[in-house]
Scaffold this active site. Structure first.
Site, PDB file in Angstrom:
ATOM      1  N   ASP A  50       0.850  -1.191   0.000  1.00  0.00           N
ATOM      2  CA  ASP A  50       0.000   0.000   0.000  1.00  0.00           C
ATOM      3  C   ASP A  50       0.887   1.242   0.000  1.00  0.00           C
ATOM      4  O   ASP A  50       1.596   1.504   0.970  1.00  0.00           O
ATOM      5  CB  ASP A  50      -0.861   0.002   1.276  1.00  0.00           C
ATOM      6  CG  ASP A  50      -1.784   1.211   1.334  1.00  0.00           C
ATOM      7  OD1 ASP A  50      -2.829   1.164   0.670  1.00  0.00           O
ATOM      8  OD2 ASP A  50      -1.445   2.200   2.012  1.00  0.00           O
ATOM      9  N   TYR A  55       3.148   9.764  -0.219  1.00  0.00           N
ATOM     10  CA  TYR A  55       4.189   9.199   0.659  1.00  0.00           C
ATOM     11  C   TYR A  55       5.588   9.372   0.071  1.00  0.00           C
ATOM     12  O   TYR A  55       6.580   9.181   0.770  1.00  0.00           O
ATOM     13  CB  TYR A  55       3.978   7.690   0.906  1.00  0.00           C
ATOM     14  CG  TYR A  55       2.649   7.282   1.482  1.00  0.00           C
ATOM     15  CD1 TYR A  55       1.765   8.212   2.022  1.00  0.00           C
ATOM     16  CD2 TYR A  55       2.268   5.945   1.503  1.00  0.00           C
ATOM     17  CE1 TYR A  55       0.539   7.829   2.535  1.00  0.00           C
ATOM     18  CE2 TYR A  55       1.046   5.548   2.021  1.00  0.00           C
ATOM     19  CZ  TYR A  55       0.177   6.493   2.530  1.00  0.00           C
ATOM     20  OH  TYR A  55      -1.023   6.098   3.035  1.00  0.00           O
ATOM     21  N   LYS A  80      -2.468   6.013  -4.444  1.00  0.00           N
ATOM     22  CA  LYS A  80      -3.564   6.959  -4.175  1.00  0.00           C
ATOM     23  C   LYS A  80      -3.350   8.288  -4.892  1.00  0.00           C
ATOM     24  O   LYS A  80      -2.212   8.780  -4.960  1.00  0.00           O
ATOM     25  CB  LYS A  80      -3.681   7.212  -2.660  1.00  0.00           C
ATOM     26  CG  LYS A  80      -3.683   5.920  -1.853  1.00  0.00           C
ATOM     27  CD  LYS A  80      -3.880   6.089  -0.370  1.00  0.00           C
ATOM     28  CE  LYS A  80      -3.654   4.780   0.367  1.00  0.00           C
ATOM     29  NZ  LYS A  80      -2.274   4.546   0.816  1.00  0.00           N
ATOM     30  N   HIS A 113      -7.354   9.773  -2.263  1.00  0.00           N
ATOM     31  CA  HIS A 113      -6.748   9.718  -0.921  1.00  0.00           C
ATOM     32  C   HIS A 113      -7.612  10.387   0.149  1.00  0.00           C
ATOM     33  O   HIS A 113      -7.718   9.881   1.266  1.00  0.00           O
ATOM     34  CB  HIS A 113      -5.352  10.371  -0.979  1.00  0.00           C
ATOM     35  CG  HIS A 113      -4.400   9.876   0.046  1.00  0.00           C
ATOM     36  ND1 HIS A 113      -3.059   9.735  -0.180  1.00  0.00           N
ATOM     37  CD2 HIS A 113      -4.567   9.500   1.331  1.00  0.00           C
ATOM     38  CE1 HIS A 113      -2.452   9.280   0.905  1.00  0.00           C
ATOM     39  NE2 HIS A 113      -3.361   9.137   1.841  1.00  0.00           N
TER      40      HIS A 113
HETATM   41  N1  NAP Z   1      -5.192   6.388   3.586  1.00  0.00           N
HETATM   42  C1  NAP Z   1      -4.638   7.134   4.510  1.00  0.00           C
HETATM   43  O1  NAP Z   1      -4.956   8.330   4.677  1.00  0.00           O
HETATM   44  C2  NAP Z   1      -3.576   6.524   5.394  1.00  0.00           C
HETATM   45  C3  NAP Z   1      -3.191   7.173   6.579  1.00  0.00           C
HETATM   46  C4  NAP Z   1      -2.226   6.552   7.385  1.00  0.00           C
HETATM   47  C5  NAP Z   1      -1.660   5.330   7.010  1.00  0.00           C
HETATM   48  N2  NAP Z   1      -2.037   4.736   5.833  1.00  0.00           N
HETATM   49  C6  NAP Z   1      -1.445   3.432   5.398  1.00  0.00           C
HETATM   50  O2  NAP Z   1      -1.515   2.525   6.471  1.00  0.00           O
HETATM   51  C7  NAP Z   1      -0.203   2.004   6.742  1.00  0.00           C
HETATM   52  C8  NAP Z   1      -0.065   1.633   8.203  1.00  0.00           C
HETATM   53  O3  NAP Z   1      -0.470   2.703   9.034  1.00  0.00           O
HETATM   54  P1  NAP Z   1       0.309   3.196  10.327  1.00  0.00           P
HETATM   55  O4  NAP Z   1       1.757   3.147  10.095  1.00  0.00           O
HETATM   56  O5  NAP Z   1      -0.335   4.471  10.731  1.00  0.00           O
HETATM   57  O6  NAP Z   1      -0.101   2.109  11.444  1.00  0.00           O
HETATM   58  P2  NAP Z   1       0.440   0.676  11.904  1.00  0.00           P
HETATM   59  O7  NAP Z   1       0.876  -0.115  10.735  1.00  0.00           O
HETATM   60  O8  NAP Z   1      -0.630   0.121  12.765  1.00  0.00           O
HETATM   61  O9  NAP Z   1       1.669   1.043  12.835  1.00  0.00           O
HETATM   62  C9  NAP Z   1       2.985   1.115  12.374  1.00  0.00           C
HETATM   63  C10 NAP Z   1       3.892   1.120  13.598  1.00  0.00           C
HETATM   64  O10 NAP Z   1       3.692  -0.094  14.316  1.00  0.00           O
HETATM   65  C11 NAP Z   1       4.923  -0.797  14.438  1.00  0.00           C
HETATM   66  N3  NAP Z   1       4.620  -2.231  14.236  1.00  0.00           N
HETATM   67  C12 NAP Z   1       4.178  -2.823  13.103  1.00  0.00           C
HETATM   68  N4  NAP Z   1       4.002  -4.140  13.314  1.00  0.00           N
HETATM   69  C13 NAP Z   1       4.336  -4.384  14.601  1.00  0.00           C
HETATM   70  C14 NAP Z   1       4.368  -5.551  15.404  1.00  0.00           C
HETATM   71  N5  NAP Z   1       4.037  -6.731  14.913  1.00  0.00           N
HETATM   72  N6  NAP Z   1       4.770  -5.422  16.706  1.00  0.00           N
HETATM   73  C15 NAP Z   1       5.134  -4.216  17.211  1.00  0.00           C
HETATM   74  N7  NAP Z   1       5.122  -3.076  16.484  1.00  0.00           N
HETATM   75  C16 NAP Z   1       4.733  -3.155  15.191  1.00  0.00           C
HETATM   76  C17 NAP Z   1       5.846  -0.233  13.382  1.00  0.00           C
HETATM   77  O11 NAP Z   1       7.178  -0.256  13.823  1.00  0.00           O
HETATM   78  P3  NAP Z   1       8.347  -1.041  13.003  1.00  0.00           P
HETATM   79  O12 NAP Z   1       8.327  -0.510  11.601  1.00  0.00           O
HETATM   80  O13 NAP Z   1       9.574  -0.682  13.764  1.00  0.00           O
HETATM   81  O14 NAP Z   1       8.005  -2.510  13.091  1.00  0.00           O
HETATM   82  C18 NAP Z   1       5.352   1.209  13.262  1.00  0.00           C
HETATM   83  O15 NAP Z   1       5.947   2.014  14.260  1.00  0.00           O
HETATM   84  C19 NAP Z   1       0.726   3.120   6.259  1.00  0.00           C
HETATM   85  O16 NAP Z   1       2.045   2.674   6.044  1.00  0.00           O
HETATM   86  C20 NAP Z   1       0.025   3.536   4.990  1.00  0.00           C
HETATM   87  O17 NAP Z   1       0.314   2.617   3.960  1.00  0.00           O
HETATM   88  C21 NAP Z   1      -2.998   5.305   5.048  1.00  0.00           C
END
Ligand code: NAP
Length: 306
Positions: A50, A55, A80, A113
């Site tokens: 994704d 980004y 997006k 987006h």
């Molecule tokens: N459409 C939108 O407007 C929008 C907005 C925000 C995000 N997104 C998408 O959603 C994706 C994910 O969102 P997010 O980064 O906000 O939330 P997330 O994936 O829930 O959280 C990411 C964080 O959690 C940690 N993490 C991941 N897996 C883990 C595990 N198994 N154990 C412990 N820690 C873990 C990662 O650290 P490490 O990397 O150190 O493991 C990172 O700090 C983004 O990358 C993007 O593609 C979309």
């Protein structure tokens, strides 16, 4: 443990229910440093990434795919259309830029987006440093026509939206010829989005959860921690399994090879435990919260329908 299921979209396409989040950080250096961890993800079995124009990681996703040796057609790529393009470029010009960045001639899913339109004065500037909403800009209904066109041309195999509420989906569906295949929103046990989920189910729209693990806030919830002992997995695995059990696609971001593998390898959580996780809902946003002016990228919660 189960293998990664695929969910059927309203086009008939099958989307892998776990993808890798492609947000790489704010700086050019952080973004360029995504390549090795995109490669480890592909090598450990991810077949869904994704990303987004906003980004700044599309070109690194493309580079990682080429380095991984995994054939392009085996990988589901979501990107997006950024929310400053409407009115400046056609949807086709936007997707052409993204396809060039990715080094491919189609994406599997192209999302609008955000529903609002903003000005982003300098495309080389840091992520959304200065935000001004363009209220006279095209409406999302008008922008959606462009997404329908790129779908018709085969440049996007599926089209959808992101950050759309029931209120804004209702407005969109009043004019849309094609029902979005996916709506990607913030979703985790503290923001279970039950009403939006029921609405999307009724329209045949699959939800994708962003911020799916709910950061350390949700991962350290006592119930989640208790369940990790019962199922002998990590908090993220419990939470991601809860999403998949609801038919929600997840795109957790991890740059760590072990955590990437964990997030792909989910336990079967018993129905009574899934219900307890759903009961954690407190309508709490962790990622995109209102700024001090009460707005998110220039729109109030009322405009966003939140
Ligand atoms: N459409 C939108 O407007 C929008 C907005 C925000 C995000 N997104 C998408 O959603 C994706 C994910 O969102 P997010 O980064 O906000 O939330 P997330 O994936 O829930 O959280 C990411 C964080 O959690 C940690 N993490 C991941 N897996 C883990 C595990 N198994 N154990 C412990 N820690 C873990 C990662 O650290 P490490 O990397 O150190 O493991 C990172 O700090 C983004 O990358 C993007 O593609 C979309």
């Amino acid at each position: 443990m189960s293998s990664v299921p695929k969910f059927k979209l309203n086009t008939g396409a099958l989307i892998p229910s776990v993808g890798l989040g492609g947000w790489g950080g704010l700086t050019k250096e952080e973004r360029a440093a995504t390549v090795p961890w995109f490669v480890t993800a592909l090598k450990s079995g991810y077949r869904h990434i994704d990303t987004a124009w906003a980004y700044g990681t599309e070109k690194y996703v493309g580079e990682a795919i080429r380095q991984s040796g995994v054939p392009r057609e085996e990988i589901w790529i979501t990107t997006k259309l950024p929310w400053h393009h409407p009115g400046l470029r056609t949807a086709e010009q936007s997707i052409d830029e993204s396809l060039k960045n990715l080094g491919t001639d189609y994406v599997d899913l192209y999302l609008l987006h955000w529903p609002q339109v903003i000005d982003w004065p300098d495309e080389d500037s840091e992520f959304l440093a200065e935000i001004k909403t363009r209220n006279s800009s095209p409406t999302f209904n008008e922008t959606w026509v462009g997404l329908e066109e790129v779908y018709a041309k085969g440049k996007a195999k599926n089209i959808g939206v992101s950050n759309f509420s029931v209120q804004n989906l209702e407005k969109l569906l009043a004019t849309a010829k094609i029902v979005p295949a996916v709506n990607q929103v913030e979703l985790h046990p503290y923001l279970a989005q039950e009403e939006l989920k029921a609405y999307c189910d009724s329209k045949g729209i699959v939800l994708t959860a962003y911020t799916p693990t709910g950061y350390n806030t949700v991962r350290s919830d006592p119930l989640i921690v208790e369940l990790t002992r019962k199922y002998n997995v990590t908090p993220a695995q419990i939470i991601l399994a809860w999403h998949n059990s609801r038919g929600v696609v997840v795109v957790p971001k991890s740059s760590d090879a072990q955590r990437q593998r964990d997030n792909l390898n989910l336990p079967n959580v018993a129905p009574e435990d899934l219900k307890r996780i759903s009961a954690l809902d407190r309508n709490e946003r962790l990622c995109n919260k209102a700024d001090p002016d009460g707005k998110v990228y220039g729109w109030t919660y009322e405009q966003l329908g939140w």
